[in-house]
Scaffold this motif. Structure first.
Motif, PDB file in Angstrom:
ATOM      1  N   ASN A 157     -14.525   8.639 -17.089  1.00  0.00           N
ATOM      2  CA  ASN A 157     -15.124   7.815 -18.153  1.00  0.00           C
ATOM      3  C   ASN A 157     -14.257   6.817 -18.559  1.00  0.00           C
ATOM      4  O   ASN A 157     -14.277   6.267 -19.782  1.00  0.00           O
ATOM      5  CB  ASN A 157     -15.468   8.957 -19.080  1.00  0.00           C
ATOM      6  N   GLY A 158     -13.622   6.075 -17.560  1.00  0.00           N
ATOM      7  CA  GLY A 158     -13.165   4.778 -18.155  1.00  0.00           C
ATOM      8  C   GLY A 158     -11.485   5.043 -18.373  1.00  0.00           C
ATOM      9  O   GLY A 158     -10.890   3.913 -18.629  1.00  0.00           O
ATOM     10  N   LYS A 159     -11.012   6.163 -18.465  1.00  0.00           N
ATOM     11  CA  LYS A 159      -9.903   6.632 -18.636  1.00  0.00           C
ATOM     12  C   LYS A 159      -8.918   6.766 -17.881  1.00  0.00           C
ATOM     13  O   LYS A 159      -9.560   8.126 -17.129  1.00  0.00           O
ATOM     14  CB  LYS A 159      -9.796   7.774 -19.963  1.00  0.00           C
ATOM     15  N   PHE A 160      -7.791   6.559 -17.552  1.00  0.00           N
ATOM     16  CA  PHE A 160      -6.863   6.964 -16.320  1.00  0.00           C
ATOM     17  C   PHE A 160      -6.271   7.950 -16.961  1.00  0.00           C
ATOM     18  O   PHE A 160      -5.969   8.336 -18.323  1.00  0.00           O
ATOM     19  CB  PHE A 160      -5.776   5.878 -16.097  1.00  0.00           C
ATOM     20  N   GLU A 161      -5.851   9.282 -15.782  1.00  0.00           N
ATOM     21  CA  GLU A 161      -5.074  10.287 -16.399  1.00  0.00           C
ATOM     22  C   GLU A 161      -3.880   9.769 -16.914  1.00  0.00           C
ATOM     23  O   GLU A 161      -3.359  10.269 -18.047  1.00  0.00           O
ATOM     24  CB  GLU A 161      -4.892  11.097 -15.078  1.00  0.00           C
ATOM     25  N   HIS A 162      -3.195   9.025 -16.080  1.00  0.00           N
ATOM     26  CA  HIS A 162      -1.911   8.501 -16.698  1.00  0.00           C
ATOM     27  C   HIS A 162      -1.603   6.886 -16.536  1.00  0.00           C
ATOM     28  O   HIS A 162      -2.513   6.276 -15.635  1.00  0.00           O
ATOM     29  CB  HIS A 162      -0.628   9.000 -16.117  1.00  0.00           C
ATOM     30  N   HIS A 170       4.965  11.353 -19.181  1.00  0.00           N
ATOM     31  CA  HIS A 170       5.087  12.467 -20.156  1.00  0.00           C
ATOM     32  C   HIS A 170       4.180  12.669 -21.299  1.00  0.00           C
ATOM     33  O   HIS A 170       4.403  13.621 -22.074  1.00  0.00           O
ATOM     34  CB  HIS A 170       6.560  12.502 -20.426  1.00  0.00           C
ATOM     35  N   SER A 171       3.156  11.638 -21.351  1.00  0.00           N
ATOM     36  CA  SER A 171       2.429  12.057 -22.582  1.00  0.00           C
ATOM     37  C   SER A 171       0.919  12.695 -22.416  1.00  0.00           C
ATOM     38  O   SER A 171       0.881  12.964 -21.109  1.00  0.00           O
ATOM     39  CB  SER A 171       1.798  10.417 -22.977  1.00  0.00           C
ATOM     40  N   LYS A 172       0.150  12.962 -23.096  1.00  0.00           N
ATOM     41  CA  LYS A 172      -1.071  13.628 -23.116  1.00  0.00           C
ATOM     42  C   LYS A 172      -1.916  12.709 -21.870  1.00  0.00           C
ATOM     43  O   LYS A 172      -1.864  11.704 -21.915  1.00  0.00           O
ATOM     44  CB  LYS A 172      -1.848  13.623 -24.433  1.00  0.00           C
ATOM     45  N   ARG A 173      -2.551  13.524 -21.422  1.00  0.00           N
ATOM     46  CA  ARG A 173      -3.347  13.020 -20.175  1.00  0.00           C
ATOM     47  C   ARG A 173      -4.526  12.220 -20.812  1.00  0.00           C
ATOM     48  O   ARG A 173      -5.203  12.663 -21.892  1.00  0.00           O
ATOM     49  CB  ARG A 173      -3.964  14.205 -19.140  1.00  0.00           C
ATOM     50  N   TYR A 174      -5.128  11.235 -20.078  1.00  0.00           N
ATOM     51  CA  TYR A 174      -6.237  10.376 -20.491  1.00  0.00           C
ATOM     52  C   TYR A 174      -6.310   9.900 -21.610  1.00  0.00           C
ATOM     53  O   TYR A 174      -6.928  10.081 -22.570  1.00  0.00           O
ATOM     54  CB  TYR A 174      -7.539  11.558 -20.309  1.00  0.00           C
ATOM     55  N   GLN A 175      -5.108   9.412 -22.166  1.00  0.00           N
ATOM     56  CA  GLN A 175      -4.950   8.987 -23.394  1.00  0.00           C
ATOM     57  C   GLN A 175      -4.591   7.589 -23.538  1.00  0.00           C
ATOM     58  O   GLN A 175      -5.185   6.953 -24.627  1.00  0.00           O
ATOM     59  CB  GLN A 175      -3.593   9.584 -24.149  1.00  0.00           C
ATOM     60  N   HIS A 176      -3.839   6.656 -22.617  1.00  0.00           N
ATOM     61  CA  HIS A 176      -3.459   5.302 -23.050  1.00  0.00           C
ATOM     62  C   HIS A 176      -3.990   4.282 -22.036  1.00  0.00           C
ATOM     63  O   HIS A 176      -4.176   3.314 -22.446  1.00  0.00           O
ATOM     64  CB  HIS A 176      -1.980   5.258 -22.823  1.00  0.00           C
ATOM     65  N   ALA A 177      -4.282   4.634 -20.822  1.00  0.00           N
ATOM     66  CA  ALA A 177      -4.746   3.473 -19.833  1.00  0.00           C
ATOM     67  C   ALA A 177      -6.319   3.519 -19.642  1.00  0.00           C
ATOM     68  O   ALA A 177      -7.008   4.537 -19.551  1.00  0.00           O
ATOM     69  CB  ALA A 177      -4.188   3.748 -18.612  1.00  0.00           C
ATOM     70  N   ILE A 178      -7.019   2.252 -19.506  1.00  0.00           N
ATOM     71  CA  ILE A 178      -8.537   2.514 -19.412  1.00  0.00           C
ATOM     72  C   ILE A 178      -8.767   1.328 -18.362  1.00  0.00           C
ATOM     73  O   ILE A 178      -8.034   0.358 -17.899  1.00  0.00           O
ATOM     74  CB  ILE A 178      -9.069   1.774 -20.877  1.00  0.00           C
ATOM     75  N   LEU A 179      -9.942   1.406 -17.846  1.00  0.00           N
ATOM     76  CA  LEU A 179     -10.644   0.586 -17.233  1.00  0.00           C
ATOM     77  C   LEU A 179     -11.959   0.115 -18.126  1.00  0.00           C
ATOM     78  O   LEU A 179     -12.621   0.727 -18.513  1.00  0.00           O
ATOM     79  CB  LEU A 179     -11.423   1.038 -15.783  1.00  0.00           C
ATOM     80  N   LYS A 180     -12.187  -1.250 -18.036  1.00  0.00           N
ATOM     81  CA  LYS A 180     -13.310  -1.744 -18.846  1.00  0.00           C
ATOM     82  C   LYS A 180     -13.603  -3.305 -18.474  1.00  0.00           C
ATOM     83  O   LYS A 180     -12.930  -3.623 -17.847  1.00  0.00           O
ATOM     84  CB  LYS A 180     -12.722  -2.067 -20.198  1.00  0.00           C
ATOM     85  N   LYS A 181     -14.871  -3.399 -19.035  1.00  0.00           N
ATOM     86  CA  LYS A 181     -15.190  -4.844 -18.324  1.00  0.00           C
ATOM     87  C   LYS A 181     -15.032  -5.862 -19.687  1.00  0.00           C
ATOM     88  O   LYS A 181     -15.183  -5.515 -20.844  1.00  0.00           O
ATOM     89  CB  LYS A 181     -16.773  -4.836 -18.333  1.00  0.00           C
ATOM     90  N   GLY A 182     -14.238  -7.014 -19.381  1.00  0.00           N
ATOM     91  CA  GLY A 182     -13.900  -7.859 -20.536  1.00  0.00           C
ATOM     92  C   GLY A 182     -15.111  -9.043 -20.916  1.00  0.00           C
ATOM     93  O   GLY A 182     -16.252  -8.998 -20.110  1.00  0.00           O
TER      94      GLY A 182
END
Length: 519
Positions: A157-162, A170-182
């Motif tokens: 859903n547009g969110k990277f596992e890491h 070492h952070s929670k999964r699916y929390q910081h990195a994304i794929l999105k249309k600009g």
């Protein structure tokens, strides 16, 4: 102005000019300089040695002198100007492996320049790649995620596992990195933690080590995209996308709106114990415009230490609030408040987060884009332009400036320099980029080390040449280090060998929507 070539730092060739070594007819026994270097590259177990030889080939392959054939005595660069096909169709198939390697390297990093006139074949080719690019940008997010998985990354859903640049392993999964249309109708990959952001196609270039057109072909193959009956288009309009895309560094310019401090409820001289534990005083805080949003706060900054952020015109454009509690203290507090007992810590954290009480270390003022500013950069406007120190967080900056005596220190609010922050550095040091010394303090963690490599690359491509690596011994970061530890890191700072060429600098102005080349 004449620029000296780089020298090697290892073994038999230590201190010797790279080009001279590469062209030596005899260096050891019956080996030529080129044979010696290629042999060392294949056999050495030292990564630094291999990187240095690779850098030599990448930077100076064009200066290699051919010792045989009809162009004997000429460099690859000279032969390229006389007869490009001799390189592409003959030398690249030479019996000697080292000759093949140096020619392939030259061809890879010195692609043939396009002429200003275009024949039908060239028109068709550029139109073809332009159409591929459009079809990729028009693909659904599900399809683009399919490509991301083909690269080896997990995404939902547009969110990277890491983070694909490794800052949050070492952070929670699916929390910081994304794929999105600009806003420009193309996809991008970004990370909120390290603030790295890259156009999707360029992201594929980086991860697959492909050229832009190679990436287009690979993505199209994964998605099954085909193009037929391409209409002729004006090549002058689209060639820049494919010829110069890898020769540009794009900076971002934004004029941020001024912000009001209404609702923060700052009480003069009031700070939490966590602030004083770091060795700061009320006077220190007031000097750096740091305040505490306590019980009188009427917005989301309550219980946060607030750092005021100004732009290069000294306008107040943002507030960054750091939680006064550590992550451990936060979850202990909520576990007690919610009466969570007789379950594991992991279960407590999950239950607390289900109550929407997730720990947030930093909280930004609504609309403030921290990637457009370097913390404390406004104080560098009239300072000495001999050296600048770059650290990660606001507390690191405070310690460097107030306790360790390094006044010219700025903070990134993270691990990596963003395009907006690079633009600020360009504004500050445009005319002294080749002279000024930039010291990067590296946090002793995985994310800090990865961010360092990205920062060196960006700064060198922007034209900065004297970049030093400061490694703190016995401390995680500048905020926790003693003055003695910082001074030692400064005295033993390592000058980084220049590995990346300066690129054409393009500024994207988000207030006008226009791009312009500044040099």
């Amino acid at each position: 102005m004449y620029m000296e070539n780089k020298t090697f730092t290892f073994g038999k060739v230590k201190g010797m000019d790279m080009v001279k070594v590469m062209n030596m007819e005899t260096i050891h026994a019956s080996f030529t300089g080129l044979q010696y270097l290629w042999g060392q590259y294949k056999r050495s177990t030292n990564d630094a040695v291999k990187e240095e030889i690779a850098e030599c080939f990448k930077t100076y392959a064009g200066d290699y002198i051919v010792r045989f054939g009809k162009y004997k005595g000429l460099t690859l660069k000279q032969i390229n100007e006389l007869n490009r096909s001799y390189l592409e169709n003959y030398l690249i198939h030479n019996d000697n492996e080292e000759i093949r390697i140096v020619v392939k390297t030259y061809l890879k990093y010195h692609p043939e320049k396009m002429k200003t006139d275009y024949n039908d074949y060239q028109q068709q080719t550029y139109a073809y790649y332009d159409e591929l690019k459009q079809k990729i940008n028009d693909s659904s997010q599900l399809n683009i995620e399919h490509v991301i998985r083909a690269l080896g990354y997990a995404i939902e859903n547009g969110k990277f596992e890491h983070c694909p640049w490794g800052c949050d392993m070492h952070s929670k999964r699916y929390q910081h990195a994304i794929l999105k249309k600009g806003n420009d109708n193309s996809y991008f990959v970004g990370c909120f933690k390290c603030r790295k952001r890259e156009n999707f196609i360029k992201f594929v270039c980086e991860k697959k080590n492909y050229s832009f057109t190679e990436a287009l072909e690979w993505i199209s193959g994964v998605l099954g995209i085909t193009v037929s009956n391409v209409e002729h288009k004006n090549v002058a309009e689209i060639k820049k996308e494919f010829v110069n895309v890898e020769e540009e560094i794009v900076l971002e310019k934004r004029i941020l709106p001024e912000v009001s401090l209404e609702g923060f409820g700052f009480n003069k001289g009031v700070y939490p114990p966590a602030f004083f534990k770091r060795g700061f005083t009320v006077k220190d805080a007031e000097e750096m415009e740091v305040y505490f949003a306590g019980r009188d706060c009427a917005n989301g900054f309550r219980n946060r230490i607030c750092f005021l952020v100004r732009d290069l015109n000294d306008r107040l454009v943002g507030v960054v609030g750091r939680n006064k509690y550590s992550e451990e203290e936060h979850y202990d507090y909520w576990a007690k408040r919610l009466g969570l007992k007789d379950i594991s810590r992991e279960e407590k954290i999950k239950e607390i987060e289900n109550q929407n009480c997730i720990y947030k270390k930093y909280y930004n003022f609504e609309g403030f884009k921290s990637g457009c500013t370097l913390y404390n950069a406004n104080r560098l406007i009239n300072s000495s332009k001999e050296e600048v120190f770059i650290v990660e967080g606001p507390f690191d900056v405070m310690k460097m400036v107030l306790k360790h005596g390094y006044k010219n220190t700025v903070g990134m609010f993270g691990h990596s320099l963003s395009k907006g922050q690079l633009y600020q550095l360009y504004q500050l040091y445009e005319n002294v980029r080749e002279e000024i010394k930039i010291y990067l303090l590296v946090d002793n963690d995985e994310a800090g080390l990865k961010g360092f490599e990205n920062n060196v690359k960006s700064l060198q491509e922007l034209g900065f040449r004297n970049i030093y690596k400061m490694i703190l011994e016995g401390a995680k970061d500048a905020g926790e280090a003693t003055k003695e530890q910082v001074d030692k890191a400064y005295k033993t700072a390592q000058l980084q060998t220049i590995r990346y060429n300066k690129k054409k600098i393009v500024v994207k102005d988000y207030d006008t929507g226009l791009k312009s080349a500044v040099e």
